[in-house]
Motif scaffolding. Structure first.
Motif, PDB file in Angstrom:
ATOM      1  N   UNK A   1       0.836  -1.218   0.000  1.00 32.28           N
ATOM      2  CA  UNK A   1       0.000   0.000   0.000  1.00 32.28           C
ATOM      3  C   UNK A   1       0.867   1.262   0.000  1.00 32.28           C
ATOM      4  N   UNK A   2       1.928   1.228   0.802  1.00 30.31           N
ATOM      5  CA  UNK A   2       2.816   2.401   0.862  1.00 30.31           C
ATOM      6  C   UNK A   2       3.495   2.639  -0.477  1.00 30.31           C
TER       7      UNK A   2
ATOM      8  N   UNK B   1       0.954   4.048  -2.899  1.00 32.84           N
ATOM      9  CA  UNK B   1       0.651   5.461  -2.610  1.00 32.84           C
ATOM     10  C   UNK B   1       1.761   6.362  -3.142  1.00 32.84           C
TER      11      UNK B   1
ATOM     12  N   UNK C   1      -4.510  10.500   8.207  1.00 29.61           N
ATOM     13  CA  UNK C   1      -4.500  10.332   6.749  1.00 29.61           C
ATOM     14  C   UNK C   1      -3.558   9.192   6.378  1.00 29.61           C
TER      15      UNK C   1
ATOM     16  N   UNK D   1      -4.948   5.696   7.909  1.00 31.07           N
ATOM     17  CA  UNK D   1      -6.138   5.130   7.277  1.00 31.07           C
ATOM     18  C   UNK D   1      -5.969   5.019   5.765  1.00 31.07           C
ATOM     19  N   UNK D   2      -5.567   6.147   5.133  1.00 29.67           N
ATOM     20  CA  UNK D   2      -5.502   6.135   3.658  1.00 29.67           C
ATOM     21  C   UNK D   2      -4.337   5.326   3.124  1.00 29.67           C
ATOM     22  N   UNK D   3      -3.171   5.487   3.747  1.00 24.70           N
ATOM     23  CA  UNK D   3      -1.994   4.805   3.201  1.00 24.70           C
ATOM     24  C   UNK D   3      -1.863   3.389   3.760  1.00 24.70           C
TER      25      UNK D   3
ATOM     26  N   UNK E   1      -4.024   1.735   5.501  1.00 23.34           N
ATOM     27  CA  UNK E   1      -5.271   0.972   5.438  1.00 23.34           C
ATOM     28  C   UNK E   1      -5.734   0.471   6.801  1.00 23.34           C
TER      29      UNK E   1
END
Lengths: 508, 242
Positions: free
Chosen positions: A488-489, A492, B112, B115-117, B119
């Motif tokens: 995920x990182x 992003x 941010x 949660x966003x990065x 998850x």
């Protein structure tokens, strides 16, 4: 000095008066709350509010970018319709043109519908000086005219008054005691104004939107008084800011969706009148002579200024006033100009291009951004307030104490060694004043802060001093990162480099 | 990937416990925060007051500190928001502008990032208390951090979230505004604290220590005992209790 322009005092002093006026604060809170809740509900009900805001913004951006073209188109079309179109570069010129017309038609009285631009020009006062009586026919405007004040809100001029104060004012006018009942009070005003409409020589209006493609002017109102103003008197004078233009009737649909919802939460304004020229032969009523005075008065200074041009996109709905937590506490007169609230704090200095005179007005904001969020055409007022402050500093007109303070700030914050030393000195110094972990002393820069709060003390150990130990502790039992998190990182990081996805910046 | 902590001068000097909570909480997910020592203040007090030259001097320490970071995480929506102003602040500086733009892209407010990065929605915390939440203006309006903190709190066992009346209204801090327009700011914070009291919450939580310092200062001035915490502290405390 409430209700007067500038008044020779500072925003801070005027705000002080307002903060001590419980009637005013209660009245302003009550109505702004009602309006902003109405607006919120209307926007939610609409369903696609943000898309329409963006559409509205695009229409305004386009029009202002081509303002010369649309102004000429409007003026040509209005002239074809039989309207006398005048351009006034300054406020004085607009006043002079208005007075000339009043003299020529030998006017004794002028009935007016609500117009902020005539407030900006102090036109009532000018008419009075040549012996012409100007009568405000919008209920709120009528009330503040009786009180000898100026509007404290763009769309609710008497927002700072409660119905008891209004009953007192109207009772004095009626010569009898009227009950503080809104129906009775409005009934009295309606009856009184009927006589005025019938005898007036001139009807004077503002202009919500001017439609370039047909040379028409459009008025939004709730009381029907503007219809009377534009049908009964023989002469009509309309004053409009030069930025009131929109290209077409199709664009009006967007504005008619945005404006009433933003202003009051209404889906539609009660009366929307489009007027295309004076009375024609077949018409039953309307003015025989119609003038439109297009007013610059500092507006064109914003053209070509990348930081302020968007200011001309404003449709004068007042939503930023209703959303503003500062306006909520101090009302409109504290701003000291014709336009109040966040839009006034920016527009007043911008129109005058004289930041020094309007000294501290841009400081009357916590920069919370509620104005921008409420704005139906997304004007970044919170950023413009900062630009105003910067221009004042750049012009060398910053407060001397603040300038010295900011030099000190840069010296300390620009270098980590000095920053660390400053914190150490602060920690030693505060020993004299800290009690139970807080500071209550009301001196120096802490005077205002500690009049309402207890200030915290500096920590015994800063985070950076603690870091070495903390890092060791963490390292000793650091877990392996979950592979999905790692993925995920990486994603992003990739997406933001490609300029898509990534994290929001709250725009739109 | 290098994830760096932008502590903010206020948390560094007054509320180091907030930085500590962030470090510990993120370590549970294997994120080892890096802490560049050259950072000072984002420059917002000078920027908002119109002293942009001075703001640039301060901002330069932040640009240098995080030049080789992949993610820059702060416990403040307002200070992260200030980094989002850097491209404007350095718009006439061809040397620093690309760095400012790059830093803007990789800066995140704490929730941010969480949660966003990462998850993460459920940190596995237990916090059996009545809590109310003040959404700070810059984080919620300018960065758009609205759902993240609520999502995190929804998953905390035992936490009862009481809505704060007029939650979106500014607390009246506004940096130098609180000093320059002290009485207006005082009226605003008094109203905010009144609303906090109305909720009868035991804890007021937020994402920005400047706003919380303001509200807590007023609550304390009036002898109120509501506990005021940054969400990172609440979550870390709740994880310890679980």
């Amino acid at each position: 000095m409430s209700g007067t322009d500038k008044g020779g005092t500072t925003v801070k002093e005027r705000a002080g008066l307002a903060l001590n006026d419980e009637f005013l604060r209660k009245a302003v809170k009550f109505t702004t709350e009602r309006l902003r809740n109405g607006k919120k509900a209307a926007a939610e009900q609409h369903g696609n509010w943000d898309e329409w805001r963006e559409r509205g913004r695009q229409i305004r951006l386009h029009t202002i970018a081509h303002l010369d073209y649309y102004l000429n188109l409007f003026a040509d079309n209005a002239r074809k319709n039989g309207v006398h179109v005048h351009f006034a570069e300054t406020g004085e010129e607009a006043v002079r043109i208005s007075l000339e017309i009043a003299r020529r038609v030998r006017a004794k009285t002028v009935v007016k519908s609500k117009s902020m631009v005539t407030e900006e020009l102090h036109l009532n006062h000018a008419l009075d000086s040549i012996g012409v009586e100007a009568i405000e026919t919008d209920l709120g405007e009528y009330i503040i005219q009786l009180a000898g004040e100026t509007p404290s809100h763009i769309i609710i001029p008497a927002i700072h008054k409660n119905r008891y104060q209004i009953a007192d004012l109207l009772s004095a006018e009626a010569g009898e005691t009227l009950p503080p009942d809104t129906t009775v009070l409005a009934g009295f005003v309606r009856k009184k104004l009927r006589e005025k409409f019938l005898e007036a020589d001139i009807g004077m209006t503002g202009c919500n939107f001017a439609i370039a493609e047909t040379g028409s002017m459009v008025l939004f109102e709730n009381e029907g008084n503007a219809r009377m103003v534009t049908t009964v008197p023989k002469t009509q004078i309309t004053l409009m800011g030069m930025e009131r233009i929109i290209p077409s009737w199709a664009d009006l649909e967007v504005m008619a969706t945005l404006l009433p919802r933003s202003a009051t939460g209404q889906k539609l304004t009660v009366y929307m009148s489009g007027i295309t020229g004076p009375k024609r032969v077949a018409d039953g009523d309307g003015p025989e002579e119609m003038h439109i005075i297009i007013v610059d008065n500092g507006r064109s200074l914003q053209l070509g200024d990348p930081e302020f041009q968007e200011l001309l996109n404003c449709i004068r709905c007042g939503a930023c006033l209703n959303a503003c937590p500062v306006y909520r506490h101090i009302g409109g007169h504290a701003y000291g100009g014709t336009y109040s609230g966040p839009i006034g704090a920016v527009l007043t200095p911008a129109l005058k291009k004289n930041v020094a005179e309007w000294d501290d007005i841009a400081n009357a904001s916590s920069l919370c951004g509620a104005c921008y969020e409420a704005c139906p055409v997304k004007i970044p007022l919170h950023e413009m307030l900062i630009y105003l402050r910067r221009r004042k500093v750049e012009a060398g007109r910053g407060n001397a104490l603040e300038t010295a303070g900011m030099k000190g700030f840069a010296a300390v914050m620009g270098n980590v060694k000095r920053y660390r030393t400053a914190l150490k000195l602060g920690r030693i110094g505060q020993k004299l004043v800290v009690r139970e972990g807080g500071i209550r002393l009301k001196v120096g820069p802490l005077k205002g802060w500690n009049a309402y709060r207890v200030a915290p003390s500096l920590a015994k150990e800063t985070f950076r001093e603690r870091w070495a130990t903390l890092e060791q502790e963490i390292r000793s039992d650091l877990r392996e990162m979950d592979p999905t998190m790692k993925e995920r990182m990486e994603r992003a990081a990739r997406e933001r480099e490609n300029g898509k996805g990534g994290h929001s910046h709250g725009e739109g | 990937m290098k994830v760096s902590l932008f502590i903010t001068c206020l948390s560094d000097a007054v509320y180091p416990r907030v930085g500590e909570a962030m470090v510990r909480l993120l370590a549970r997910y294997g994120v080892r925060l890096d802490f560049p020592q050259v950072q000072t203040c984002c420059g917002q007090p000078a920027f908002n007051s119109g002293y942009w030259k001075e703001a640039r001097e301060s901002a330069a320490t932040i640009l240098k500190a995080f030049a080789d970071s992949d993610f820059v995480i702060s416990p403040s929506g307002s200070c992260t928001g200030m980094i989002h102003h850097y491209p404007k602040l350095f718009e006439n500086d061809p040397e620093w502008l690309p760095k400012a733009q790059e830093l803007q892209r990789k800066s995140y407010e704490f929730t941010q990032f969480l949660v966003q990065v990462l998850g993460v929605k459920d940190v596995g915390a237990v916090f059996p208390h009545k809590v109310t939440y003040h959404p700070s203006c810059h984080g919620s309006r300018l960065l758009g951090v609205k759902d993240e903190p609520l999502e995190l709190m929804r998953h905390v066992r035992g936490l009862e979230l009481v809505p704060l009346p007029f939650a979106e209204d500014c607390c009246g801090f506004g940096g130098t505004f609180a000093v320059k327009m002290a009485d207006i700011s005082g009226a605003m914070v008094t109203e905010k604290a009144d609303h906090v009291r109305e909720t009868e919450a035991e804890v007021l939580v937020g994402l920005d220590m400047a706003c919380l310092m303001n509200i807590a200062g007023n609550l304390r001035y009036r002898g109120d005992k509501v506990k005021v915490l940054h969400l990172a502290e609440l979550l870390e405390e709740g994880v310890k209790r679980a």
